[in-house]
Design a protein around this motif. Sequence first.
Motif, PDB file in Angstrom:
ATOM      1  N   SER A 195      21.338  50.874  34.213  1.00 25.25           N
ATOM      2  CA  SER A 195      22.377  49.890  34.530  1.00 25.25           C
ATOM      3  C   SER A 195      23.672  50.617  34.830  1.00 25.25           C
ATOM      4  N   TRP A 196      24.556  49.905  35.541  1.00 25.65           N
ATOM      5  CA  TRP A 196      25.816  50.482  35.997  1.00 25.65           C
ATOM      6  C   TRP A 196      26.891  49.394  35.990  1.00 25.65           C
ATOM      7  N   THR A 197      28.128  49.780  35.751  1.00 28.65           N
ATOM      8  CA  THR A 197      29.240  48.859  35.978  1.00 28.65           C
ATOM      9  C   THR A 197      30.249  49.540  36.890  1.00 28.65           C
ATOM     10  N   THR A 198      30.874  48.738  37.729  1.00 27.71           N
ATOM     11  CA  THR A 198      31.941  49.242  38.581  1.00 27.71           C
ATOM     12  C   THR A 198      32.910  48.113  38.866  1.00 27.71           C
ATOM     13  N   ASP A 199      34.085  48.467  39.380  1.00 30.10           N
ATOM     14  CA  ASP A 199      35.147  47.493  39.621  1.00 30.10           C
ATOM     15  C   ASP A 199      35.475  47.441  41.104  1.00 30.10           C
ATOM     16  N   GLY A 200      35.892  46.261  41.579  1.00 35.48           N
ATOM     17  CA  GLY A 200      36.332  46.134  42.955  1.00 35.48           C
ATOM     18  C   GLY A 200      37.804  46.461  43.123  1.00 35.48           C
ATOM     19  N   HIS A 201      38.622  46.096  42.119  1.00 37.10           N
ATOM     20  CA  HIS A 201      40.081  46.224  42.299  1.00 37.10           C
ATOM     21  C   HIS A 201      40.557  47.665  42.232  1.00 37.10           C
ATOM     22  N   LYS A 202      39.661  48.581  41.939  1.00 29.98           N
ATOM     23  CA  LYS A 202      40.062  49.976  41.881  1.00 29.98           C
ATOM     24  C   LYS A 202      39.924  50.600  43.267  1.00 29.98           C
ATOM     25  N   TRP A 203      38.797  51.232  43.547  1.00 32.87           N
ATOM     26  CA  TRP A 203      38.727  51.979  44.803  1.00 32.87           C
ATOM     27  C   TRP A 203      38.275  51.148  45.997  1.00 32.87           C
ATOM     28  N   LEU A 204      37.738  49.969  45.769  1.00 31.61           N
ATOM     29  CA  LEU A 204      37.396  49.117  46.908  1.00 31.61           C
ATOM     30  C   LEU A 204      38.613  48.339  47.395  1.00 31.61           C
ATOM     31  N   ASN A 205      39.682  48.327  46.591  1.00 29.09           N
ATOM     32  CA  ASN A 205      40.936  47.671  46.981  1.00 29.09           C
ATOM     33  C   ASN A 205      40.770  46.173  47.200  1.00 29.09           C
ATOM     34  N   THR A 206      40.190  45.510  46.216  1.00 27.91           N
ATOM     35  CA  THR A 206      40.077  44.048  46.232  1.00 27.91           C
ATOM     36  C   THR A 206      40.998  43.468  45.161  1.00 27.91           C
ATOM     37  N   PRO A 207      41.201  42.152  45.147  1.00 26.86           N
ATOM     38  CA  PRO A 207      42.008  41.555  44.077  1.00 26.86           C
ATOM     39  C   PRO A 207      41.342  41.756  42.713  1.00 26.86           C
ATOM     40  N   TYR A 208      42.128  41.508  41.659  1.00 27.56           N
ATOM     41  CA  TYR A 208      41.579  41.589  40.314  1.00 27.56           C
ATOM     42  C   TYR A 208      40.514  40.525  40.091  1.00 27.56           C
ATOM     43  N   ASP A 209      39.845  40.630  38.933  1.00 25.58           N
ATOM     44  CA  ASP A 209      38.842  39.639  38.555  1.00 25.58           C
ATOM     45  C   ASP A 209      37.624  39.745  39.467  1.00 25.58           C
ATOM     46  N   GLY A 210      37.196  40.987  39.743  1.00 32.32           N
ATOM     47  CA  GLY A 210      36.022  41.191  40.584  1.00 32.32           C
ATOM     48  C   GLY A 210      35.333  42.500  40.259  1.00 32.32           C
ATOM     49  N   ALA A 211      34.531  42.489  39.198  1.00 29.30           N
ATOM     50  CA  ALA A 211      33.768  43.672  38.813  1.00 29.30           C
ATOM     51  C   ALA A 211      32.286  43.365  38.964  1.00 29.30           C
ATOM     52  N   MET A 212      31.445  44.374  38.777  1.00 28.68           N
ATOM     53  CA  MET A 212      30.014  44.212  38.996  1.00 28.68           C
ATOM     54  C   MET A 212      29.194  44.773  37.850  1.00 28.68           C
ATOM     55  N   ALA A 213      28.246  43.967  37.370  1.00 25.18           N
ATOM     56  CA  ALA A 213      27.209  44.418  36.448  1.00 25.18           C
ATOM     57  C   ALA A 213      25.948  44.590  37.280  1.00 25.18           C
ATOM     58  N   ILE A 214      25.423  45.796  37.312  1.00 27.25           N
ATOM     59  CA  ILE A 214      24.257  46.105  38.142  1.00 27.25           C
ATOM     60  C   ILE A 214      23.143  46.587  37.229  1.00 27.25           C
TER      61      ILE A 214
END
Length: 454
Positions: free
Chosen positions: A282-301
């Motif tokens: 499993s992996w977790t990553t965030d959108g608002h960091k290096w993908l440059n999206t608004p906050y409140d957008g992370a991913m559980a994979i």
Amino acid sequence: MSTHSEERQLLAEADQRALNYFDGIATRPAFPPNEAIAGLAALDQPLSEQGYPATEVLRRLDEIASPATVSSNGPRYFGFVIGATLPAAAAAERLVLAWDQCASSFDNSPAADALERVAGRWVTELLGLPQDSAVGFGTSATACTLACLSAARRALLARKGWNFDGDGLIGAPEIRVVVSASAHITVKKALRILGFGINRLIVAPTDEQGRVDPLQLPVLDDMSILCLQAGEVNTGEFDPFSDLIPRAQAAGAWVHIDGAFGLWARASSAASLAADVELADSWTTDGHKWLNTPYDGAMAICRDADALASAMNSDAAYATASRDAQKNLTLEFSRRARGIPIWAAIASLGRDGLRQMIDRHLRQASHLATRLREGGFQVLNRVVLNQVLVRADNDEQTVAIRLAAQRSGQVWFGPTVWQGRPAFRLSISSWRTTDADIDLLADLLISLKQRSAP
């Protein structure tokens, strides 16, 4: 009740105020001045009995709060790995707000369901992760880590014949959790919430750059969860996955990767830093960091899609959905369509655009490190990613330079502690940051060091 015309007029005014704020991004101080912060006291009023007109609410919000915002959406904010919001993602966020969808399942929003499915597939393609993995779009990397570790615990117990959903943890076989000595606080928070107990975690020693030392990896077995990281928060380093994950697999352990920002290196020319990360569970990553999206957008994979879906399932008699509906992959039952800005960011960048953006940040970090070394600073890390870990001649000078840089209003970055001593960490992740911004930062820090010299 507002009329349709009044509502349109209010939204148009909000758009205009937002555009005015947008126009000032390049010149806004990196951190708000003291007078703007003091002005926030005007918002602390007694609760109104009758309420205020919506136009007055909007005016006060803009005129009082806007000047006190941090310019993390600008080009010279280096405090944390916080990317500015890409135009396509910002525009998508505005449209999605007008839709006002409860994006829990197909029945609540066919549009959100379709877009988030595509976004999940694109994310696994960009990161080189198993294509049949489940992807849940959660509120934060913390929440997504909680979901992944819940799935891990439930799956390990099921292998021993234990019914976690029915019998809980009382009397259950014990699960051992091994974490890096430099594990991020959000991983520890998730483990604490899940009841593992901070004092019972088994700590894997790390090397001088914060990477787990394979020679000192604690013993693992089929009742172990091993938490590794892609992108140590200070140095940007990666645990040696090629050495560690096969050993964990041989023991039957579950491997979780905290990749809040570093996992995006897989979409860049630095992908080899995270070689074999796809072997994890499993992996977790965030959108608002290096993908440059608004906050409140992370991913559980999660590689085992059923494991995540079973752990997070929230079907009810009145609200059933497919096993892979977002409400069955995340903590939230009612949820906003947080995967759509991620879809928009990826759609606008494409594979090449994302790689070019990340590669530019890698080059800028390397250039900044070179400038600071030439200016007499100690650069404490190898600068393999977007983090530059810095110290001046002594602890007092290090703190003084940071405070002076913050007071300047030109840039902002925060403190850290590395190997027991003060340092500061410069993070480069905004799509707005130009080479000129990097040179401005370097020039400022070097001049402050020269002025503080005895």
